[in-house]
Design a protein around this motif. Structure first.
Motif, short mmCIF file in Angstrom:
data_model
loop_
_atom_site.label_atom_id
_atom_site.label_comp_id
_atom_site.label_asym_id
_atom_site.label_seq_id
_atom_site.Cartn_x
_atom_site.Cartn_y
_atom_site.Cartn_z
N ALA A 25 0.81 -1.22 0.00
CA ALA A 25 0.00 0.00 0.00
C ALA A 25 0.84 1.27 0.00
O ALA A 25 0.43 2.30 -0.55
CB ALA A 25 -0.94 -0.01 1.21
N GLN A 26 2.02 1.23 0.60
CA GLN A 26 2.82 2.44 0.77
C GLN A 26 3.58 2.85 -0.49
O GLN A 26 4.17 3.95 -0.54
CB GLN A 26 3.84 2.24 1.89
CG GLN A 26 5.00 1.33 1.52
CD GLN A 26 5.99 1.11 2.65
OE1 GLN A 26 5.85 1.69 3.72
NE2 GLN A 26 6.98 0.26 2.42
N GLN A 27 3.56 2.03 -1.52
CA GLN A 27 4.44 2.27 -2.67
C GLN A 27 4.26 3.62 -3.34
O GLN A 27 5.25 4.33 -3.57
CB GLN A 27 4.31 1.12 -3.68
CG GLN A 27 4.93 -0.16 -3.16
CD GLN A 27 4.70 -1.35 -4.08
OE1 GLN A 27 5.60 -1.85 -4.72
NE2 GLN A 27 3.45 -1.81 -4.13
N PRO A 28 3.04 4.04 -3.68
CA PRO A 28 2.93 5.36 -4.33
C PRO A 28 3.52 6.49 -3.49
O PRO A 28 4.18 7.39 -4.04
CB PRO A 28 1.41 5.52 -4.53
CG PRO A 28 0.91 4.11 -4.62
CD PRO A 28 1.74 3.35 -3.64
N ALA A 29 3.30 6.46 -2.19
CA ALA A 29 3.87 7.49 -1.32
C ALA A 29 5.39 7.42 -1.33
O ALA A 29 6.08 8.46 -1.32
CB ALA A 29 3.33 7.34 0.10
N LEU A 30 5.95 6.21 -1.35
CA LEU A 30 7.41 6.08 -1.39
C LEU A 30 7.97 6.58 -2.71
O LEU A 30 9.07 7.14 -2.75
CB LEU A 30 7.81 4.62 -1.17
CG LEU A 30 7.66 4.07 0.24
CD1 LEU A 30 8.28 2.68 0.33
CD2 LEU A 30 8.29 4.98 1.28
N TRP A 31 7.24 6.37 -3.80
CA TRP A 31 7.72 6.86 -5.09
C TRP A 31 7.77 8.39 -5.10
O TRP A 31 8.67 8.98 -5.71
CB TRP A 31 6.84 6.34 -6.23
CG TRP A 31 6.76 4.85 -6.28
CD1 TRP A 31 7.57 3.95 -5.66
CD2 TRP A 31 5.77 4.07 -6.97
NE1 TRP A 31 7.15 2.67 -5.93
CE2 TRP A 31 6.06 2.70 -6.73
CE3 TRP A 31 4.67 4.38 -7.77
CZ2 TRP A 31 5.29 1.66 -7.25
CZ3 TRP A 31 3.90 3.36 -8.31
CH2 TRP A 31 4.21 2.01 -8.05
N GLU A 32 6.81 9.02 -4.42
CA GLU A 32 6.86 10.48 -4.29
C GLU A 32 8.05 10.92 -3.46
O GLU A 32 8.74 11.90 -3.79
CB GLU A 32 5.55 10.98 -3.69
CG GLU A 32 4.35 10.82 -4.62
CD GLU A 32 3.03 11.08 -3.94
OE1 GLU A 32 2.04 11.34 -4.66
OE2 GLU A 32 2.97 11.01 -2.69
#
Length: 384
Positions: A25-32
């Protein structure tokens, strides 16, 4: 039907999959976050690479083992197409057994290593081998662990640049999820030929698409995983061929091998592997954004659906005129398949997580007996 969504933290804690669910779930936030980190590291990275990629004599070897090796496969061809330098992929597991096939003493070589922990025996030994066998060797270590062997051994060395991913990407769970996608996007961003601001903007686009995909697919994939398929086949071509292998590996890992998972290309599937189909088989085609590839994919999709041998045949990918009846799609900009791979991987990660839970396993650690370990063990490094 019990459908557990990623956001149901208490349920995943009971199921033994809280870390895996959170790390998907955290991936998009980590990409930012990665976009910000790379912007800060821009000058350091550009100084290290210099003009080397414009030199036809320069070799760039992308390497890793297992999922990290699949990162190398997903990025190498796309980067090679942009630069005069020779860019290729070689898994550490091949580099260590047959170094003479891959290393040339008299050609300057940059070894780009991917490693979640940065401490696997093969990753460390590959750096040592290249340093000993190549006269002008340099190293870019893309890793998630500031305390790992790659980061520790590279500190203070003029021939080494260490690029750390956001700290939360060093997955606690068994399977590589956010670690893989962060390292993949980091490599694409660093080695792309577009202006730096355009690369960062693209990375932020991918983050928005990843968030959209996970939200849209969460519930339907959870329901899909309740169906008792005991075989899953992922099909894709070009850079996404390695994505198919990574998707299959996620199923094997998180179901502890109870669900057999295979990978192939849409064209290659007819050459024998199609014989694996039966009523208990799920087929997933990971679709390209390239029109030519999509026509070949569509031919196979129509054939498989017409044959009716597989239990279910799905397609996931960009909205397009070719394949308008695909099952899991997003409207995406005209980007290379390598850049979009992390978005489609969200589907495969969700499915593997949910299928593991449906089988009564604990996704954070599907191998409590230690048969397979988070960081590979038992490797003896031989020299010769």
């Amino acid at each position: 039907m019990d459908v557990t969504l990623l956001s149901d933290v208490s349920a995943w804690q009971r199921l033994g999959g809280a870390d895996t669910a959170a790390e998907i779930a955290q991936q998009p936030a980590l990409w930012e976050s990665l976009a910000q980190d790379l912007s800060r590291a821009r000058d350091r990275l550009q100084a290290f690479l210099g003009d080397s990629l414009n030199d036809p004599n320069q070799r760039v070897l992308f390497t890793g083992a297992g999922s990290s090796g699949f990162i190398a496969e997903m990025v190498a061809d796309a980067i090679n197409a942009q630069w005069p330098a020779e860019v290729r992929v070689v898994h550490t597991t091949s580099l260590l057994t047959h170094p003479a096939l891959y290393l040339q003493r008299d050609r300057p070589t940059l070894l780009v290593s991917f490693g979640r922990s940065g401490s696997s025996p093969e990753s460390v030994a590959a750096v040592d081998r290249v340093r000993s066998d190549v006269a002008q060797a340099r190293f870019l270590d893309i890793t998630c662990n500031a305390d790992g062997e790659l980061a520790r051994r590279g500190a203070g060395r003029a021939d080494t640049c260490t690029l750390l991913m956001p700290s939360a990407s060093c997955d606690r769970a068994f399977a590589m999820t956010s670690s893989l996608t962060c390292m993949l996007l980091a490599a694409l961003t660093v080695f792309d030929r577009a202006p730096w601001d355009a690369r960062i903007a693209r990375l932020k686009q991918i983050a928005a698409l990843g968030r959209e995909g996970l939200a849209a697919w969460d519930a339907p994939v959870a329901a899909l995983a309740q169906r008792p398929f005991n075989r899953v086949i992922y099909l894709a071509s070009g850079p996404l061929e390695a994505l198919a292998r990574e998707s299959a590996l996620k199923v094997l890992e998180l179901t502890a091998g109870r669900v057999l998972a295979l990978a192939n290309t849409p064209l290659g599937f007819r050459h024998g592997p199609k014989s694996t189909l039966d009523a208990q088989t799920l087929v997933v085609v990971l679709r390209s954004g390239q029109a030519l590839a999509r026509r070949y994919e569509q031919d196979l999709l129509e054939e498989l659906r017409r044959d009716g041998v597989a239990g279910q045949v799905l397609a996931i990918g960009p909205h397009a005129d070719i394949g308008a009846d695909d099952d899991y799609t997003l409207s995406v900009p005209a980007l290379d398949d390598s850049w979009l791979a992390p978005v489609w991987l969200g589907f495969a990660q969700l499915y593997a997580l949910q299928r593991s839970a449906a089988l009564g396993l604990t996704p954070d650690n599907p191998f409590p007996d230690g048969t397979v370990n988070r960081v590979v063990q038992g490797v003896t490094i031989h020299h010769g």
